[in-house]
Structure formats: structure tokens, C-alpha cells
Design a protein around this motif. Structure first.
Motif, mmCIF file in Angstrom:
data_model
loop_
_atom_site.group_PDB
_atom_site.id
_atom_site.type_symbol
_atom_site.label_atom_id
_atom_site.label_comp_id
_atom_site.label_asym_id
_atom_site.label_seq_id
_atom_site.Cartn_x
_atom_site.Cartn_y
_atom_site.Cartn_z
ATOM 1 N N VAL A 32 4.317 -22.211 3.875
ATOM 2 C CA VAL A 32 3.568 -22.684 5.041
ATOM 3 C C VAL A 32 2.086 -22.877 4.697
ATOM 4 C CG1 VAL A 32 2.822 -22.066 7.370
ATOM 5 C CG2 VAL A 32 5.182 -21.668 6.694
ATOM 6 N N ILE A 33 1.535 -21.969 3.893
ATOM 7 C CA ILE A 33 0.115 -22.083 3.544
ATOM 8 C C ILE A 33 -0.143 -23.301 2.652
ATOM 9 C CG2 ILE A 33 -1.786 -21.005 2.283
ATOM 10 C CD1 ILE A 33 -0.724 -18.302 3.215
ATOM 11 N N VAL A 34 0.671 -23.485 1.619
ATOM 12 C CA VAL A 34 0.426 -24.603 0.705
ATOM 13 C C VAL A 34 0.608 -25.943 1.414
ATOM 14 C CG1 VAL A 34 2.757 -24.984 -0.248
ATOM 15 C CG2 VAL A 34 0.753 -25.291 -1.722
ATOM 16 N N ALA A 35 1.445 -25.976 2.455
ATOM 17 C CA ALA A 35 1.652 -27.219 3.197
ATOM 18 C C ALA A 35 0.366 -27.718 3.843
ATOM 19 C CB ALA A 35 2.731 -27.008 4.265
ATOM 20 N N LEU A 94 -6.404 -16.036 8.339
ATOM 21 C CA LEU A 94 -7.243 -16.282 9.515
ATOM 22 C C LEU A 94 -8.257 -17.392 9.236
ATOM 23 C CD1 LEU A 94 -7.978 -12.711 10.951
ATOM 24 C CD2 LEU A 94 -6.393 -14.439 11.826
ATOM 25 N N GLY A 95 -8.771 -17.419 8.011
ATOM 26 C CA GLY A 95 -9.655 -18.524 7.629
ATOM 27 C C GLY A 95 -8.938 -19.860 7.697
ATOM 28 N N ILE A 179 -0.715 -27.612 15.757
ATOM 29 C CA ILE A 179 0.518 -26.854 15.510
ATOM 30 C C ILE A 179 0.379 -25.998 14.255
ATOM 31 C CG2 ILE A 179 2.972 -27.080 14.944
ATOM 32 C CD1 ILE A 179 2.962 -29.658 16.654
ATOM 33 N N ALA A 180 -0.212 -26.576 13.203
ATOM 34 C CA ALA A 180 -0.398 -25.825 11.956
ATOM 35 C C ALA A 180 -1.303 -24.614 12.171
ATOM 36 C CB ALA A 180 -0.972 -26.736 10.876
ATOM 37 N N MET A 184 -0.500 -20.588 11.601
ATOM 38 C CA MET A 184 -1.279 -19.637 10.801
ATOM 39 C C MET A 184 -1.568 -18.359 11.580
ATOM 40 S SD MET A 184 -1.877 -20.690 7.702
ATOM 41 C CE MET A 184 -0.193 -21.297 7.775
ATOM 42 N N LEU A 185 -1.819 -18.488 12.877
ATOM 43 C CA LEU A 185 -2.092 -17.311 13.682
ATOM 44 C C LEU A 185 -0.861 -16.406 13.769
ATOM 45 C CD1 LEU A 185 -4.476 -16.148 15.234
ATOM 46 C CD2 LEU A 185 -3.595 -17.264 17.290
ATOM 47 N N ILE A 186 0.307 -17.016 13.969
ATOM 48 C CA ILE A 186 1.557 -16.251 13.998
ATOM 49 C C ILE A 186 1.811 -15.597 12.639
ATOM 50 C CG2 ILE A 186 4.071 -16.451 14.229
ATOM 51 C CD1 ILE A 186 3.512 -18.764 16.221
ATOM 52 N N LEU A 187 1.551 -16.353 11.564
ATOM 53 C CA LEU A 187 1.764 -15.833 10.217
ATOM 54 C C LEU A 187 0.842 -14.651 9.930
ATOM 55 C CD1 LEU A 187 3.330 -16.327 7.566
ATOM 56 C CD2 LEU A 187 1.440 -17.807 6.843
ATOM 57 N N ALA A 188 -0.405 -14.729 10.392
ATOM 58 C CA ALA A 188 -1.358 -13.635 10.178
ATOM 59 C C ALA A 188 -0.861 -12.343 10.824
ATOM 60 C CB ALA A 188 -2.730 -14.015 10.740
#
Length: 406
Positions: A32-35, A94-95, A179-180, A184-188
């Protein structure tokens, strides 16, 4: 009987050391991050219309994202040896949330470019997660764990274009970044709750780490060669993907939604990249230099093929498959080579390689857009063939020098 009786115990021991659920969460995390870096490519035509940008200036947005990743490799990745890793990854994600949000609400092209640079910089956290996973895994499961995360990165790179192209066509390019950012917030939250605490075993100052990295560059010709070839591979690759959306919306295809069509080609590229693991078997049998040469020639001929046949849909699909197979094979072969240099310095070796890799990608995005502006499709394909031909010459010279040293 002994093997049958002890195998389940071994499996349970591995699971206790590094639960499979954590492996999958880390795999999803890196994918998800690299996307985030690659959402922009199918959206460039829409972004250009929003801000009244030329193709060249739109290509600069993609270049800034990859240049940010290169800088992030130096700024953030070494911190994994200095600070507690879960907290570091949490802060970097978060960044990513903030930078993606700024990308989605950017009022002008300058703010958009700054946000794109930040998106790329924080996406370098991927290269904190992978060594973290390797550190947590038991020796008998380390290869499987790292291989799973690398597969997640590859899927993130390829499916990012499909996601952004489809969502961009339906809801607009700003919605992709909204959406992205939410993702990221959910992933954090998931990282904070589920990642294990991992404190560094050795405290190194950032300057000392950089000095030792520069010493590795001076000492190892293989590292310098792999970094250069990786940059050339990714320059050609990025030039193609940055300009594809303009090609699909031009006179050859007239797609009503070129961003959605470019997203479809992300799935096509996955077909070619899926064959890259086979290169690992060839590297074991013939050596990584053999597979590097094979990847270089395959990538070179794919751009020639795209130049002649790319205006036909079947030719474009076949060319994309060949190009992705060649570039991903070259990437796998290069990493195989550098990881064999010094097992105790793999993070620093990978940092050097990936820094050069993304510098090449950033330059390729910009120069590919310039070539499209000057000479259209043949300009892009000509840039790819020229770049890869120079890489072939460089590899030949380095190969002869290596043979003389041996």
C-alpha cells in the motif's frame, strides 16, 4: 518418523517467533505504501488539464515523487538502525497521510509538486519495513518472509496504476489521493496496534552510517555497476509509464478515458513481472551476470518492438509484457548480486542501490516527457532503446573488467 514428528513443532516455533498474521500485515503495508508513488502516472493527463500544464511539466510531477523517494532513502532508512522501528514506521506512515491529503487538495501546480515530493519521500518507509521483517524472522523462515514482502511491493507497484486509473476515471484524480490518505490513516492505526516493538541492537550516528556507506561504494565495483544499471533500467521504465497515458489519449487510440486504459495496462504489466522469479533460477544456474545481460537485451528489444508495433493494441500489450519482464528481471538480478557482497551491510547496500534506482526513475519520468513533447511515441521509445543500449555497453565493459580481476 523423526521429520514427520518434528516438522509441526518447527512450524509452531516459527509462528511463535514471527506470526503469519504479522507477515501479511507487513506485506500489505509495503504494498500500500509503495503504491503511493505510482498513483500519479495514469492521472497525469487529468492533472495537466486541471492546472493547464504541458506534458513536460506534468512529467515533472512524476519526477518529483521519485526524487523524493531517493532523498527519503537517505533521510529515513538509516534511522531504522538508530530508533525503535515500530514508532519510526508509524510516524512515517502519518507523514504519508498528510502528504497524500495535501496532494489531493493542492490548489496549484507548485503545491502539487511539493506534495508529490513529500509523498515519494515518506514512501521510502517501505525500505524500513523490509529489513525490520528480516530482523524479526528466524533464520529458517527469513527467506520466505522477505520473499513475501517483496511480492507485496511488486503487486503494489503494478496495481497502483490500475487502482488510480479506474478511480480517477470514475471520481476524478483528487479522489484517488483522498482515498489513499484515508488508507494511510487506517494503516497507521494497524501498525501501532499490531507491529511488535523492535529496538535497535547497535546505536550508530547518522554521519557514521553515511561514512561507512560511502566506503562500501568505493570498495565494491559490483555495487557501483548494479546501481548504474538499475538506474538505467528504471529510467527507461519510468519514461514509458509516465507518457503512456498521453499516448493512449492521442491519435493512435482515442480512448475516451486514457487514465482507465493506462490502469488496465498495469494489470498487463503484472503478467510480464510474474515471470521475473524464474530469473532467480537462471541466476542460480548461470550466475547473475548472465541474467543481467538477458534482462538488458530483452528490455532493449521490447522498446524497439513498442516503437514499431505499439500503435496496434496487440503489439502494445505484448511490448508491455516484454518490457516489464525485462526490467523486473534486471532488478531481481541486481539485488541478488549486491546482497552477496557483504551480509552484514545489506541495508546500506540496498540503500545505495535503491537511491540510484529512484534517481534514474525520476530522470526517466522527466526526460521521457521531454522526448514525448519533441518527438511523440518514437521519442519515448527512442529514449528507452538509447538508455538501455548505453547500459548494455556499460555492462560489457564492467564484465570484461571483472573477468580480468578474477
Amino acid at each position: 518418523m523423526t521429520n514427520e514428528g518434528t516438522e509441526p513443532l518447527t512450524a509452531r516455533a516459527e509462528e511463535a517467533l514471527f506470526p503469519q498474521s504479522t507477515v501479511w500485515l507487513m506485506t500489505i503495508t509495503v504494498g500500500v505504501i509503495v503504491a503511493n508513488i505510482y498513483y500519479v502516472q495514469p492521472l497525469l493527463a487529468d492533472i495537466a488539464r486541471t492546472f493547464g500544464l504541458s506534458v513536460t511539466r506534468a512529467g515533472t510531477v512524476a519526477m518529483l515523487s521519485q526524487a523524493g523517494t531517493a532523498l527519503g532513502m537517505f533521510l529515513f532508512v538509516p534511522l531504522g538502525d538508530k530508533y525503535e522501528r515500530r514508532s519510526l514506521i508509524f510516524i512515517l506512515v502519518l507523514g504519508s497521510f498528510v502528504s497524500l491529503l495535501l496532494m489531493g487538495i493542492a490548489p496549484n501546480s507548485v503545491c502539487l509538486g511539493c506534495a508529490a515530493f513529500a509523498v515519494g519521500a515518506f514512501a521510502a518507509s517501505v525500505h524500513v519495513v523490509v529489513p525490520f521483517a528480516a530482523h524479526l524472522a528466524a533464520p529458517q523462515q527469513r527467506g520466505r518472509v522477505v520473499g513475501t514482502l517483496v511480492a507485496g511491493i511488486l503487486l503494489g507497484v503494478l496495481l497502483a496504476r490500475t487502482f488510480s486509473g479506474t478511480i480517477g476515471a470514475l471520481l476524478g484524480w483528487r479522489a484517488v489521493y483522498g482515498i489513499a490518505a484515508a488508507g494511510m490513516l487506517i494503516l497507521a492505526v494497524a501498525i501501532r496496534a499490531k507491529f511488535p516493538v523492535s529496538r535497535p541492537e547497535v546505536i550508530l550516528s547518522w554521519p557514521a552510517l553515511m561514512r561507512s556507506t560511502l566506503q562500501l561504494v568505493r570498495q565494491h565495483a559490483v555495487l557501483r555497476e548494479a546501481a548504474f544499471l538499475g538506474a538505467m533500467f528504471f529510467a527507461a521504465f519510468s519514461a514509458f509509464w509516465t507518457t503512456l497515458v498521453f499516448f493512449l489519449g492521442g491519435t493512435s487510440y482515442h480512448f475516451s478515458s486514457p487514465s482507465a486504459a493506462a490502469g488496465f495496462f498495469g494489470l498487463v504489466g503484472a503478467v510480464g513481472a510474474a515471470g521475473a522469479p524464474t530469473i532467480g533460477h537462471l541466476a542460480d544456474k548461470h550466475g547473475p551476470r548472465f541474467t543481467i545481460r538477458l534482462a538488458l537485451w530483452l528490455s532493449f528489444f521490447s522498446f524497439l518492438f513498442l516503437g514499431f508495433a505499439g500503435r496496434h493494441l496487440a503489439g502494445l500489450i505484448a511490448g508491455v509484457i516484454l518490457m516489464d519482464l525485462g526490467v523486473q528481471s534486471g532488478h531481481v538480478s541486481n539485488q541478488t548480486r549486491i546482497y552477496g557482497i557483504d551480509p552484514s551491510a545489506r541495508s546500506r547496500l540496498n540503500m545505495v542501490y535503491m537511491f540510484c534506482y529512484f534517481i534514474g526513475g525520476g530522470l526517466g519520468s522527466y526526460l521521457g516527457a521531454c522526448c514525448w513533447h519533441v518527438a511523440g511515441w518514437w521519442g519515448v521509445c527512442g529514449f528507452g532503446t538509447t538508455t538501455l543500449f548505453l547500459a548494455i555497453i556499460a555492462e560489457f565493459i564492467c564484465g570484461r573488467a571483472a573477468a580480468q580481476r578474477d
